[in-house]
Design an enzyme around this catalytic site. Structure first.
Site, short mmCIF file in Angstrom:
data_model
loop_
_atom_site.label_atom_id
_atom_site.label_comp_id
_atom_site.label_asym_id
_atom_site.label_seq_id
_atom_site.Cartn_x
_atom_site.Cartn_y
_atom_site.Cartn_z
N ARG A 1 0.87 -1.19 0.00
CA ARG A 1 0.00 0.00 0.00
C ARG A 1 0.90 1.23 0.00
O ARG A 1 1.90 1.27 0.74
CB ARG A 1 -0.91 0.06 1.24
CG ARG A 1 -1.79 -1.14 1.46
CD ARG A 1 -2.71 -1.43 0.31
NE ARG A 1 -3.63 -0.34 0.02
CZ ARG A 1 -4.36 -0.26 -1.10
NH1 ARG A 1 -4.23 -1.19 -2.04
NH2 ARG A 1 -5.18 0.74 -1.29
N HIS B 1 13.08 -2.67 -1.07
CA HIS B 1 12.56 -2.50 -2.43
C HIS B 1 13.42 -3.33 -3.39
O HIS B 1 14.66 -3.30 -3.29
CB HIS B 1 12.61 -1.02 -2.83
CG HIS B 1 12.03 -0.76 -4.18
ND1 HIS B 1 10.67 -0.78 -4.41
CD2 HIS B 1 12.62 -0.51 -5.37
CE1 HIS B 1 10.45 -0.54 -5.70
NE2 HIS B 1 11.61 -0.38 -6.30
C1 GAR Z 1 9.90 -8.51 -1.96
O1 GAR Z 1 10.57 -8.77 -3.15
C2 GAR Z 1 9.97 -7.02 -1.66
O2 GAR Z 1 11.16 -6.42 -2.02
C3 GAR Z 1 8.83 -6.52 -2.49
O3 GAR Z 1 7.80 -7.47 -2.31
C4 GAR Z 1 8.40 -8.75 -2.09
C5 GAR Z 1 7.79 -9.35 -0.86
O4 GAR Z 1 8.20 -10.68 -0.70
N1 GAR Z 1 8.41 -5.21 -2.08
C6 GAR Z 1 7.99 -4.28 -2.92
O5 GAR Z 1 7.89 -4.45 -4.11
C7 GAR Z 1 7.61 -2.97 -2.26
N2 GAR Z 1 7.47 -1.95 -3.24
P1 GAR Z 1 7.97 -11.43 0.67
O6 GAR Z 1 6.49 -11.25 1.06
O7 GAR Z 1 8.30 -12.87 0.37
O8 GAR Z 1 8.89 -10.83 1.68
#
Ligand code: GAR
Length: 197
Positions: free
Chosen positions: A92, A110
């Site tokens: 979000r 990120h």
């Molecule tokens: C991760 O790759 C994180 O860097 C990304 O979501 C994924 C969550 O994985 N975050 C974003 O893109 C934020 N803008 P996880 O639920 O297995 O930790």
């Protein structure tokens, strides 16, 4: 006194698991709450299995009223009295009012080498640009999306036969190394960026 950490997520929570597992022994922090905007997020069950309190505030109940959603999120967070908030796949966008409340006390991970590729589809964009290197960044959260002071980065190679999925998997492994290491330093009062090869 340990630094109290709340972790916010929207999905499976693999970064959350690595963070929680790291916060033992002489680590300066301990996890106090894992929270999601999605009551069905897989990360909540994983947190419960790890013995961490969980909560959910379903953003869909607020019909686009971001401020009302964030007020409830903030109130629930306050019950856990966190010193530090870690966004770990929290999908979000937060308002400036919310980020101001936690200024200097909220980190995000990120999946790109910021300032490249803020926002979504980072891996596809890196491939499209022909990058030979990719990675992930931990930064403090400010009002501007994926833009706060960088506290750590980890780099991985892009392979010639990579697709977005294979690159994402390699970057995610780097995330699992980087985020716990940065949180340990940050919680210990060291804000110098950690650069991993
Ligand atoms: C991760 O790759 C994180 O860097 C990304 O979501 C994924 C969550 O994985 N975050 C974003 O893109 C934020 N803008 P996880 O639920 O297995 O930790």
């Amino acid at each position: 006194m340990s630094v109290r950490v709340a972790i916010l997520l929207s999905g499976g929570g693999s970064n959350m698991v690595r963070l929680v597992e790291s916060m033992t022994g002489d680590h300066p922090a301990r996890p106090v709450l894992v929270m999601s905007n999605d009551p069905a997020a897989g990360g909540l069950a994983r947190a419960t299995a790890l013995g961490v309190d969980t909560a959910a505030v379903d953003h869909r109940l607020f019909a686009g009223d971001r401020a009302a959603f964030e007020d409830v999120l903030h109130a629930r967070l306050m019950q856990a009295e966190p010193d530090l908030i870690c966004l770990a796949g929290f999908m979000r966008i937060l308002t400036g009012d919310f980020t101001a409340r936690w200024a200097g006390r909220m980190l995000n991970i990120h999946p790109s080498l910021l300032p490249k590729y803020r926002g979504l589809h980072t891996h596809a964009r890196a491939l499209e640009a022909g990058d030979t290197e990719a990675g992930c960044t931990v930064h403090e959260v400010t009002a501007d999306l994926d833009d706060g002071p960088i506290r750590g980065q980890a780099r991985v190679p892009v392979m010639p036969d990579d697709c977005a999925e294979s690159l994402a998997a390699r970057v995610l492994k780097a995330e699992h190394r980087l985020y716990p290491a940065v949180v340990r330093r940050f919680a210990g009062g060291d804000r110098t960026p950690l650069m991993l090869g």
